[in-house]
Design a protein around this motif. Structure first.
Motif, PDB file in Angstrom:
ATOM      1  N   PRO A  39     -87.757  27.680 -24.786  1.00  0.00           N
ATOM      2  CA  PRO A  39     -87.062  26.454 -24.367  1.00  0.00           C
ATOM      3  C   PRO A  39     -86.045  26.730 -23.267  1.00  0.00           C
ATOM      4  O   PRO A  39     -85.382  27.770 -23.263  1.00  0.00           O
ATOM      5  CB  PRO A  39     -86.363  26.000 -25.657  1.00  0.00           C
ATOM      6  CG  PRO A  39     -87.185  26.594 -26.756  1.00  0.00           C
ATOM      7  CD  PRO A  39     -87.655  27.917 -26.233  1.00  0.00           C
ATOM      8  N   GLY A  40     -85.961  25.815 -22.309  1.00  0.00           N
ATOM      9  CA  GLY A  40     -84.961  25.922 -21.253  1.00  0.00           C
ATOM     10  C   GLY A  40     -85.431  26.610 -19.994  1.00  0.00           C
ATOM     11  O   GLY A  40     -84.646  26.800 -19.068  1.00  0.00           O
ATOM     12  N   THR A  45     -88.226  23.383 -19.173  1.00  0.00           N
ATOM     13  CA  THR A  45     -86.868  23.268 -18.647  1.00  0.00           C
ATOM     14  C   THR A  45     -86.131  22.034 -19.158  1.00  0.00           C
ATOM     15  O   THR A  45     -84.898  21.975 -19.095  1.00  0.00           O
ATOM     16  CB  THR A  45     -86.887  23.223 -17.103  1.00  0.00           C
ATOM     17  OG1 THR A  45     -87.809  22.200 -16.669  1.00  0.00           O
ATOM     18  CG2 THR A  45     -87.302  24.555 -16.529  1.00  0.00           C
ATOM     19  N   ASP A  46     -86.882  21.046 -19.672  1.00  0.00           N
ATOM     20  CA  ASP A  46     -86.238  19.838 -20.176  1.00  0.00           C
ATOM     21  C   ASP A  46     -85.740  20.012 -21.610  1.00  0.00           C
ATOM     22  O   ASP A  46     -85.119  19.098 -22.166  1.00  0.00           O
ATOM     23  CB  ASP A  46     -87.203  18.645 -20.112  1.00  0.00           C
ATOM     24  CG  ASP A  46     -88.487  18.886 -20.893  1.00  0.00           C
ATOM     25  OD1 ASP A  46     -88.847  20.064 -21.085  1.00  0.00           O
ATOM     26  OD2 ASP A  46     -89.123  17.893 -21.300  1.00  0.00           O
ATOM     27  N   GLU A  47     -85.976  21.173 -22.211  1.00  0.00           N
ATOM     28  CA  GLU A  47     -85.519  21.446 -23.571  1.00  0.00           C
ATOM     29  C   GLU A  47     -84.268  22.322 -23.540  1.00  0.00           C
ATOM     30  O   GLU A  47     -84.078  23.132 -22.636  1.00  0.00           O
ATOM     31  CB  GLU A  47     -86.617  22.156 -24.369  1.00  0.00           C
ATOM     32  CG  GLU A  47     -87.916  21.373 -24.477  1.00  0.00           C
ATOM     33  CD  GLU A  47     -88.982  22.159 -25.215  1.00  0.00           C
ATOM     34  OE1 GLU A  47     -88.653  22.779 -26.247  1.00  0.00           O
ATOM     35  OE2 GLU A  47     -90.141  22.160 -24.743  1.00  0.00           O
ATOM     36  N   LEU A  48     -83.441  22.167 -24.544  1.00  0.00           N
ATOM     37  CA  LEU A  48     -82.233  22.980 -24.631  1.00  0.00           C
ATOM     38  C   LEU A  48     -82.595  24.392 -25.062  1.00  0.00           C
ATOM     39  O   LEU A  48     -83.319  24.582 -26.042  1.00  0.00           O
ATOM     40  CB  LEU A  48     -81.255  22.381 -25.643  1.00  0.00           C
ATOM     41  CG  LEU A  48     -80.546  21.089 -25.237  1.00  0.00           C
ATOM     42  CD1 LEU A  48     -79.690  20.576 -26.388  1.00  0.00           C
ATOM     43  CD2 LEU A  48     -79.696  21.312 -23.995  1.00  0.00           C
ATOM     44  N   PRO A  49     -82.106  25.396 -24.333  1.00  0.00           N
ATOM     45  CA  PRO A  49     -82.380  26.779 -24.734  1.00  0.00           C
ATOM     46  C   PRO A  49     -81.672  27.117 -26.045  1.00  0.00           C
ATOM     47  O   PRO A  49     -80.633  26.535 -26.360  1.00  0.00           O
ATOM     48  CB  PRO A  49     -81.836  27.606 -23.572  1.00  0.00           C
ATOM     49  CG  PRO A  49     -80.833  26.723 -22.910  1.00  0.00           C
ATOM     50  CD  PRO A  49     -81.333  25.318 -23.089  1.00  0.00           C
ATOM     51  N   GLN A  50     -82.239  28.031 -26.789  1.00  0.00           N
ATOM     52  CA  GLN A  50     -81.712  28.397 -28.092  1.00  0.00           C
ATOM     53  C   GLN A  50     -80.752  29.577 -27.980  1.00  0.00           C
ATOM     54  O   GLN A  50     -81.020  30.536 -27.263  1.00  0.00           O
ATOM     55  CB  GLN A  50     -82.882  28.747 -29.026  1.00  0.00           C
ATOM     56  CG  GLN A  50     -82.496  29.090 -30.431  1.00  0.00           C
ATOM     57  CD  GLN A  50     -81.728  27.987 -31.120  1.00  0.00           C
ATOM     58  OE1 GLN A  50     -80.513  28.099 -31.333  1.00  0.00           O
ATOM     59  NE2 GLN A  50     -82.413  26.904 -31.456  1.00  0.00           N
ATOM     60  N   GLU A  51     -79.627  29.505 -28.699  1.00  0.00           N
ATOM     61  CA  GLU A  51     -78.637  30.582 -28.656  1.00  0.00           C
ATOM     62  C   GLU A  51     -78.607  31.390 -29.951  1.00  0.00           C
ATOM     63  O   GLU A  51     -77.839  32.356 -30.055  1.00  0.00           O
ATOM     64  CB  GLU A  51     -77.244  30.018 -28.358  1.00  0.00           C
ATOM     65  CG  GLU A  51     -77.147  29.345 -27.003  1.00  0.00           C
ATOM     66  CD  GLU A  51     -75.722  28.924 -26.659  1.00  0.00           C
ATOM     67  OE1 GLU A  51     -74.786  29.398 -27.346  1.00  0.00           O
ATOM     68  OE2 GLU A  51     -75.555  28.148 -25.710  1.00  0.00           O
ATOM     69  N   ASP A 153     -76.822  31.249 -15.750  1.00  0.00           N
ATOM     70  CA  ASP A 153     -76.622  30.372 -16.915  1.00  0.00           C
ATOM     71  C   ASP A 153     -77.596  30.727 -18.033  1.00  0.00           C
ATOM     72  O   ASP A 153     -77.218  30.801 -19.209  1.00  0.00           O
ATOM     73  CB  ASP A 153     -76.800  28.901 -16.513  1.00  0.00           C
ATOM     74  CG  ASP A 153     -75.650  28.373 -15.665  1.00  0.00           C
ATOM     75  OD1 ASP A 153     -74.608  29.049 -15.614  1.00  0.00           O
ATOM     76  OD2 ASP A 153     -75.814  27.292 -15.061  1.00  0.00           O
ATOM     77  N   ILE A 157     -76.879  32.532 -21.840  1.00  0.00           N
ATOM     78  CA  ILE A 157     -77.373  31.958 -23.093  1.00  0.00           C
ATOM     79  C   ILE A 157     -78.215  32.986 -23.855  1.00  0.00           C
ATOM     80  O   ILE A 157     -78.066  33.162 -25.069  1.00  0.00           O
ATOM     81  CB  ILE A 157     -78.197  30.685 -22.810  1.00  0.00           C
ATOM     82  CG1 ILE A 157     -77.275  29.561 -22.333  1.00  0.00           C
ATOM     83  CG2 ILE A 157     -78.971  30.242 -24.047  1.00  0.00           C
ATOM     84  CD1 ILE A 157     -78.007  28.354 -21.798  1.00  0.00           C
TER      85      ILE A 157
END
Length: 248
Positions: A39-40, A45-51, A153, A157
């Motif tokens: 994701p991200g 790219t339209d998804e929130l990346p996972q932390e 960025d 993350i």
């Protein structure tokens, strides 16, 4: 003749699964290279990346459940190696078919992870220095302010994700584990060698000229060795004693 194998590839920190697309024309036809996009980035790219490491492998495990190929192996470089390890355990817990092999590159063994180091790399200057030290980022990225910002960025993350990893003693995986390292990388031989503790089957450790991105710097011999190890995993070979890295 070898049965077709799908190589599921996970990217390193700050990168997209597209980093593996060129392998599709360089590897033999019986190997299908299938990048796993996180994701991200890339097509997501339209998804929130996972932390969170645990949340990321749970999510990826969910996504793979219904699309696992009949015969497959995992490959991961750096952060991707740690994710491949976690996903394999996630699939094992679900009683799903395991990969033919777990292939990890440029990554210390789970019991040798220094998660705290990622919290020390903060701010633009530190992240840029990290990218330059690793040597895997094209120079044009540094010359393009918007592209550089996006890369930094995402890297920040991904470093938070890596920093969230906590080593837990798990049952060794009943599959071969093949490890690749760079002779000029800062990851010590002992930290790579401890991957042998993560499995109960064949273990190999191969060294290549280059730093953290030796898989690009020594691409031809690296890919030849990758094919060799995947072939061995399919036909079965005895345990091997790893070669020690040459001292410069």
């Amino acid at each position: 003749m070898l049965k077709p194998l799908t190589l599921l590839c996970l990217p390193c920190a700050g990168a997209s699964g597209t980093m593996y697309l060129r392998w599709r024309r360089l590897l033999p036809s019986w190997i299908t290279v299938q990048p796993i996009e996180l994701p991200g980035r890339g097509s997501r790219t339209d998804e929130l990346p996972q932390e969170s490491y645990l949340a990321q492998i749970e999510c990826l495990g969910d996504e793979l459940v219904s699309i696992l190929p009949e015969q497959y192996a995992f490959f991961g470089h750096s952060m991707g190696a740690l994710l491949a390890y976690g996903i394999t355990h996630n699939l094992s817990a679900r009683k799903l078919p395991l990969p033919t092999a777990l292939v990890v590159s440029g990554c210390a063994a789970p019991n040798r992870q220094d998660s705290e180091r990622y919290s020390k790399i903060q701010g633009e200057a530190a992240l840029i220095a990290e990218l330059r030290k690793q040597g895997g980022t094209p120079e044009e990225v540094f010359d393009h302010s918007e592209l550089l910002t996006m890369t930094l960025d995402l890297l920040a993350i991904d470093y938070r994700l890596c920093g969230s990893f906590q080593h837990v003693e798990l049952s060794p995986l009943p599959i071969p584990i093949h490890v690749f390292g760079g002779r000029a990388d800062e990851i010590e031989a002992a930290k790579l060698n401890d991957w042998r503790l993560a499995g109960t089957q064949a273990f190999t450790l191969d060294w290549f000229e280059g730093g953290h991105f030796f898989l690009r710097q020594s691409e031809e011999v690296f890919l030849l060795t990758l094919v060799k190890r995947l072939t061995e995993s399919l036909i079965g070979v005895p345990h091997e004693v790893p070669e020690a890295p040459a001292i410069a």
